[in-house]
Structures are given as structure tokens and as C-alpha cells.
Scaffold this motif. Structure first.
Motif, PDB file in Angstrom:
ATOM      1  N   GLU A  73      44.770 -38.798  90.132  1.00  0.00           N
ATOM      2  CA  GLU A  73      45.585 -38.145  89.114  1.00  0.00           C
ATOM      3  C   GLU A  73      46.962 -37.786  89.656  1.00  0.00           C
ATOM      4  N   THR A 125      45.146 -40.708  85.267  1.00  0.00           N
ATOM      5  CA  THR A 125      45.334 -41.431  86.526  1.00  0.00           C
ATOM      6  C   THR A 125      46.628 -42.239  86.493  1.00  0.00           C
ATOM      7  N   GLU A 150      37.492 -41.024  79.533  1.00  0.00           N
ATOM      8  CA  GLU A 150      38.146 -39.745  79.809  1.00  0.00           C
ATOM      9  C   GLU A 150      38.518 -39.577  81.276  1.00  0.00           C
ATOM     10  N   LYS A 151      37.694 -40.100  82.184  1.00  0.00           N
ATOM     11  CA  LYS A 151      37.947 -39.885  83.612  1.00  0.00           C
ATOM     12  C   LYS A 151      39.196 -40.610  84.106  1.00  0.00           C
ATOM     13  N   TYR A 152      39.684 -41.582  83.321  1.00  0.00           N
ATOM     14  CA  TYR A 152      40.864 -42.334  83.732  1.00  0.00           C
ATOM     15  C   TYR A 152      42.149 -41.851  83.058  1.00  0.00           C
ATOM     16  N   GLU A 153      42.045 -40.943  82.105  1.00  0.00           N
ATOM     17  CA  GLU A 153      43.182 -40.580  81.255  1.00  0.00           C
ATOM     18  C   GLU A 153      44.430 -40.177  82.025  1.00  0.00           C
TER      19      GLU A 153
END
Length: 208
Positions: free
Chosen positions: A170, A39, A34-37
Motif C-alpha cells: 500500500e 496497492t 478489496e485487498k488490492y484496492e
């Protein structure tokens, strides 16, 4: 009768032999989680997700990635979002190329590119990895630099020493507003790659 059956058999085998040329592996590069979605480095995933939304299909988690298959005008698109993380993308690419018996000419890798201004798109049939770890691993696993890659510009608007923070950062608000139109164009490029061929697609889309 035997001549007729032999002719029919040859026709069937010929048709089966040609089928792989109608199948394409479309790979969007990115990192899972989720933290890369949202980016910049995950533009490959984002483009394939937009394709899935546009064409109304969904991905399922299979070996080495999330995979979806859909057909358009007699062509089969096997879409892959590798789950190996960016630096090991080649493992998933070679596995699905082999499993689906897809010729290398029908492979398309979607990747971010720092050397292009934001939203610029370039389709190429060969080239270096340009320092991109995902492409570097794919090149090593395929043992060639001659494979199709769709480069989506994310620009190089970062200060010295901040490249990693930038690509894993992001999208800005300005970029977010511009992305929908760019994603629509990216989807059309993917379709054209399979339906019109790589050369026609380069002529039509490069620089758009």
C-alpha cells in the motif's frame, strides 16, 4: 429526388463511419478485490475511479470487467477496469475494443511504472512491456507494441528481492498525501488524450 436521397444516404453513412473515431477505450490496470484496492499496482483502477468521481458517473460489472461510459464535448469515453486480474488484462482489452468497434489508436492503457519516480507521468504511443505482466499480456493479445500507454510512476524504492511485495504494497503516508493532486493531473491527461490528441497531450503533460 433520387439524387437528393442518394446524397443524403452517403452523408449519413459517412457520418456513421466517422463515429468510431470519436470513441475511446480507457483501460486502468489493476487487480480486483478489496485487498488490492490501495496497492501501488492498482493505480490504473484508482485513476479511473477518480475520473468517475470527478465526472460524476459510475461503473457497472459487465463481461470481463467493470465498465462505464460517459461523453465529453462530442467524445465518448468507454472506461474499463478489467476483472481478469493483471496478468490476463489483454483478454478484456481486446474484447471491449472489438465490441465497441474502437480503433487501436483510440486505446489508452493506464499502468504503474517502477522506472519512474513517484507521481511522474509519461504518455507514450509504443514501447516494450518493461517486465510488466499486464502490458505483456496486452501486447501478446494485440500482437503489437504500438498502443498508447499512460505510465504512472511508483518509483523503485524497494530492496533486492522485494519487488512483488513493493508493487502489491500500500501507499506510504507521504504518497497518500501527494496522491490527490497527482490524480487530478491524471484525469486531465485522460481528457486531453481524447480532446486534444495524443501528440498534444504528450507535449503538455509528459514531465509534469
Amino acid at each position: 429526388m433520387w439524387r437528393f436521397l442518394l446524397k443524403l444516404f452517403k452523408s449519413d453513412t459517412s457520418k456513421a463511419y466517422q463515429d468510431p473515431m470519436k470513441k475511446f477505450l480507457i483501460v486502468g490496470l489493476g487487480n480486483i478485490g478489496e485487498k488490492y484496492e490501495e496497492t501501488r499496482h492498482n493505480i490504473g483502477f484508482k485513476i479511473l475511479d477518480h475520473l468517475a468521481k470527478t465526472e460524476d458517473f459510475s461503473f457497472e460489472t459487465l463481461k470481463l470487467g467493470d465498465v462505464a461510459t460517459y461523453k465529453l464535448k462530442g467524445k465518448t469515453f468507454v472506461c474499463l477496469k478489467p476483472s481478469t486480474f493483471m496478468n490476463l488484462s489483454g483478454k478484456a482489452v481486446t474484447y471491449w475494443l472489438t465490441k465497441e468497434k474502437i480503433p487501436l489508436d483510440n486505446l489508452l492503457i493506464i499502468t504503474d511504472d517502477l522506472n519512474l519516480s513517484f507521481g511522474s507521468i509519461r504518455l507514450k504511443t509504443k514501447g516494450s512491456d518493461g517486465g510488466h505482466n499486464g502490458l505483456k499480456d496486452i501486447q501478446a493479445k494485440l500482437n503489437t507494441t504500438k498502443y498508447n500507454r499512460f505510465r504512472f510512476g511508483i518509483s523503485d524504492a524497494f530492496s533486492k528481492g522485494r519487488q512483488i511485495d513493493y508493487v502489491l504494497g500500500e501507499w506510504s503516508k507521504t504518497e497518500q498525501r501527494a496522491l490527490p493532486e497527482r490524480l487530478d493531473t491524471a484525469v486531465e491527461l485522460i481528457k486531453s488524450f481524447a480532446l486534444a490528441g495524443v501528440n498534444n497531450t504528450m507535449n503538455s503533460f509528459n514531465g509534469k
